[in-house]
Design an enzyme around this catalytic site. Sequence first.
Site, PDB file in Angstrom:
ATOM      1  N   HIS A 348    -153.232  34.226  12.686  1.00  0.00           N
ATOM      2  CA  HIS A 348    -152.663  32.977  13.186  1.00  0.00           C
ATOM      3  C   HIS A 348    -152.440  31.950  12.069  1.00  0.00           C
ATOM      4  O   HIS A 348    -152.816  30.783  12.206  1.00  0.00           O
ATOM      5  CB  HIS A 348    -153.569  32.374  14.273  1.00  0.00           C
ATOM      6  CG  HIS A 348    -153.733  33.260  15.470  1.00  0.00           C
ATOM      7  ND1 HIS A 348    -154.843  33.221  16.294  1.00  0.00           N
ATOM      8  CD2 HIS A 348    -152.915  34.214  15.987  1.00  0.00           C
ATOM      9  CE1 HIS A 348    -154.696  34.116  17.264  1.00  0.00           C
ATOM     10  NE2 HIS A 348    -153.550  34.733  17.093  1.00  0.00           N
TER      11      HIS A 348
HETATM   12  C1  LIG Z   1    -150.699  41.762  13.750  1.00  0.00           C
HETATM   13  C2  LIG Z   1    -150.468  40.468  14.484  1.00  0.00           C
HETATM   14  C3  LIG Z   1    -150.923  40.323  15.782  1.00  0.00           C
HETATM   15  C4  LIG Z   1    -150.737  39.131  16.475  1.00  0.00           C
HETATM   16  N1  LIG Z   1    -151.164  39.022  17.764  1.00  0.00           N
HETATM   17  C5  LIG Z   1    -150.923  37.894  18.454  1.00  0.00           C
HETATM   18  C6  LIG Z   1    -151.319  37.775  19.820  1.00  0.00           C
HETATM   19  O1  LIG Z   1    -151.875  38.699  20.406  1.00  0.00           O
HETATM   20  N2  LIG Z   1    -151.066  36.606  20.464  1.00  0.00           N
HETATM   21  C7  LIG Z   1    -150.476  35.569  19.847  1.00  0.00           C
HETATM   22  O2  LIG Z   1    -150.275  34.529  20.474  1.00  0.00           O
HETATM   23  N3  LIG Z   1    -150.097  35.646  18.549  1.00  0.00           N
HETATM   24  C8  LIG Z   1    -150.297  36.778  17.847  1.00  0.00           C
HETATM   25  N4  LIG Z   1    -149.896  36.862  16.533  1.00  0.00           N
HETATM   26  C9  LIG Z   1    -149.342  35.667  15.909  1.00  0.00           C
HETATM   27  C10 LIG Z   1    -147.866  35.490  16.205  1.00  0.00           C
HETATM   28  O3  LIG Z   1    -147.181  36.725  16.051  1.00  0.00           O
HETATM   29  C11 LIG Z   1    -147.277  34.444  15.244  1.00  0.00           C
HETATM   30  O4  LIG Z   1    -147.978  33.222  15.391  1.00  0.00           O
HETATM   31  C12 LIG Z   1    -145.798  34.173  15.493  1.00  0.00           C
HETATM   32  O5  LIG Z   1    -145.048  35.366  15.408  1.00  0.00           O
HETATM   33  C13 LIG Z   1    -145.288  33.177  14.489  1.00  0.00           C
HETATM   34  O6  LIG Z   1    -143.900  33.058  14.652  1.00  0.00           O
HETATM   35  P1  LIG Z   1    -142.982  32.588  13.467  1.00  0.00           P
HETATM   36  O7  LIG Z   1    -141.609  32.525  14.018  1.00  0.00           O
HETATM   37  O8  LIG Z   1    -143.564  31.377  12.837  1.00  0.00           O
HETATM   38  O9  LIG Z   1    -143.084  33.723  12.347  1.00  0.00           O
HETATM   39  P2  LIG Z   1    -142.732  35.268  12.415  1.00  0.00           P
HETATM   40  O10 LIG Z   1    -142.883  35.799  13.787  1.00  0.00           O
HETATM   41  O11 LIG Z   1    -143.510  35.882  11.303  1.00  0.00           O
HETATM   42  O12 LIG Z   1    -141.191  35.313  12.076  1.00  0.00           O
HETATM   43  C14 LIG Z   1    -140.680  35.062  10.786  1.00  0.00           C
HETATM   44  C15 LIG Z   1    -139.573  36.071  10.536  1.00  0.00           C
HETATM   45  O13 LIG Z   1    -138.855  35.702   9.374  1.00  0.00           O
HETATM   46  C16 LIG Z   1    -138.571  36.859   8.636  1.00  0.00           C
HETATM   47  N5  LIG Z   1    -138.375  36.431   7.247  1.00  0.00           N
HETATM   48  C17 LIG Z   1    -139.266  35.932   6.372  1.00  0.00           C
HETATM   49  N6  LIG Z   1    -138.681  35.626   5.209  1.00  0.00           N
HETATM   50  C18 LIG Z   1    -137.378  35.932   5.364  1.00  0.00           C
HETATM   51  C19 LIG Z   1    -136.232  35.836   4.507  1.00  0.00           C
HETATM   52  N7  LIG Z   1    -136.340  35.355   3.261  1.00  0.00           N
HETATM   53  N8  LIG Z   1    -135.029  36.244   4.985  1.00  0.00           N
HETATM   54  C20 LIG Z   1    -134.902  36.725   6.244  1.00  0.00           C
HETATM   55  N9  LIG Z   1    -135.944  36.837   7.098  1.00  0.00           N
HETATM   56  C21 LIG Z   1    -137.154  36.439   6.660  1.00  0.00           C
HETATM   57  C22 LIG Z   1    -139.786  37.749   8.845  1.00  0.00           C
HETATM   58  O14 LIG Z   1    -139.467  39.082   8.567  1.00  0.00           O
HETATM   59  C23 LIG Z   1    -140.092  37.486  10.310  1.00  0.00           C
HETATM   60  O15 LIG Z   1    -139.367  38.362  11.133  1.00  0.00           O
HETATM   61  C24 LIG Z   1    -150.078  38.052  15.838  1.00  0.00           C
HETATM   62  C25 LIG Z   1    -149.602  38.197  14.523  1.00  0.00           C
HETATM   63  C26 LIG Z   1    -149.778  39.400  13.859  1.00  0.00           C
HETATM   64  C27 LIG Z   1    -149.242  39.547  12.447  1.00  0.00           C
END
Ligand SMILES: Cc1cc2nc3c(=O)[nH]c(=O)nc-3n(C[C@H](O)[C@H](O)[C@H](O)COP(=O)(O)OP(=O)(O)OC[C@H]3O[C@@H](n4cnc5c(N)ncnc54)[C@H](O)[C@@H]3O)c2cc1C
Length: 417
Positions: A348
């Site tokens: 997280h």
């Molecule tokens: C293994 C795991 C299990 C989890 N389990 C849970 C759960 O059970 N419940 C829960 O609430 N949360 C869970 N989480 C947390 C949750 O997934 C994250 O808080 C959430 O996905 C964050 O969203 P975000 O959009 O900030 O980032 P992300 O979902 O990480 O999205 C960012 C995206 O940007 C892409 N990216 C990065 N840099 C670049 C670039 N330069 N060019 C193009 N694309 C790029 C990445 O590939 C990714 O797809 C878990 C996380 C992980 C890793």
Amino acid sequence: MLRCFRKAENNERGADDFHATGCPLNVADLRTPNPIAGAFVEAGVEAGFPRNPDFNGANQEGFGYYQVSQKGGSRFGAGRGYIGATPRANVQVITDAQAQRVIFEQRRAIGVEILRDGKTETIGARAEVLVACGTFGSPQLLMVSGVGPAAHLREHGIALVADSPETGCNLQDHIDYAINRKFRHPALFGIDFATPGQLLRGWKQYKRDGAGLLTTNIAESGGFIRSRPELDRPDVQLHFVIGIVDEHGRKRHYTRGYSVHVCVLRPKSRGTVRLASPEMRVAPLIDPQFLADPTDLQTLMDGVLQAYRVLRAPAMAPFEGRAVYGTNWAEGAELEALIRDHSDTIYHPVCTCRMGSDERAVLDPRLRVRGTEGLRVVDASIMPTLISGNTAAPTAMIGERAAEFIRQSNASAARAA
Ligand SMILES: Cc1cc2nc3c(=O)[nH]c(=O)nc-3n(C[C@H](O)[C@H](O)[C@H](O)COP(=O)(O)OP(=O)(O)OC[C@H]3O[C@@H](n4cnc5c(N)ncnc54)[C@H](O)[C@@H]3O)c2cc1C
């Protein structure tokens, strides 16, 4: 923010004051709850904690099953919910491409440079660029583009667009210690001679009625508890996982078992994301600084002792098993050493592009990158402090709120034109 949470949700249980139906993200109950995850809930109640059928309702405290991001027993994430298989005229999705930098004209973001099939391409932006690369990627993209701590960007020879001293700072994450126990039981998951048959049966059941072992979210039940009774709200979260999780699953144990994860909900330690290189292709340097603040260690130790109370309660006592590391009821110096050796993220990470009304905040309260124009960050990195629970739904909520900001900006730009 409740309104924006509800704008994201389609809860199969139906709508109430805290939940909604008819919105993009499907939320469901587990189709085939694991009996030992159920025993953990009962044990929590036996240990004196409240039973809680909805952690996201009026009260967070207590023990219960987690609801899951699933539909028909399959994973249902934000990609499926918001973009799905239906093409939209106003959205073009480019996959297998990496954003290399935001392109600026003076301080205005006018596009993005991407790398696709080994070639660099430029995508222009008429209105705004929205960065959503996550807690590690977003500060990295800002910094390689010239928005970050001036001295750090100088070290990497990056031309400064805006001095943003806290970009990549304030990294916060839920530090987690797993009480891993070996225990042979057909309902638990692990690697042994019976696993292929178990998986095959699970696969058949999944194909037949979208239920069974393959629909588990693994971390099926848990609780939000106060590590010390005098606290006014939960400061520790427990996840009961139906298998051993060691080194994020990289370290295998050829047996069955379970793990009880104990994490600190409001850690005081702060880490950083820094550039290893001015190239986006090179992963950034991530230093979570876990346990840098001694209160986090104390909370974790107190939380583990509370988890022991649950594991010793009648419903869980028959499943005591054998600790993967150390002794079953490690305390004091032994527990501290185990925590220092084995605790890690429960995934997280947030806050590296924090929003705030103070000048040092990376983003203003409408998620615009300070010192620039036409640039916002919309993801988990914008949180001012780590929230006291799982971060996926709050990130969807951030997206919903950002959509409102963007629409309002577009409307006022149209009025001005
Ligand atoms: C293994 C795991 C299990 C989890 N389990 C849970 C759960 O059970 N419940 C829960 O609430 N949360 C869970 N989480 C947390 C949750 O997934 C994250 O808080 C959430 O996905 C964050 O969203 P975000 O959009 O900030 O980032 P992300 O979902 O990480 O999205 C960012 C995206 O940007 C892409 N990216 C990065 N840099 C670049 C670039 N330069 N060019 C193009 N694309 C790029 C990445 O590939 C990714 O797809 C878990 C996380 C992980 C890793």
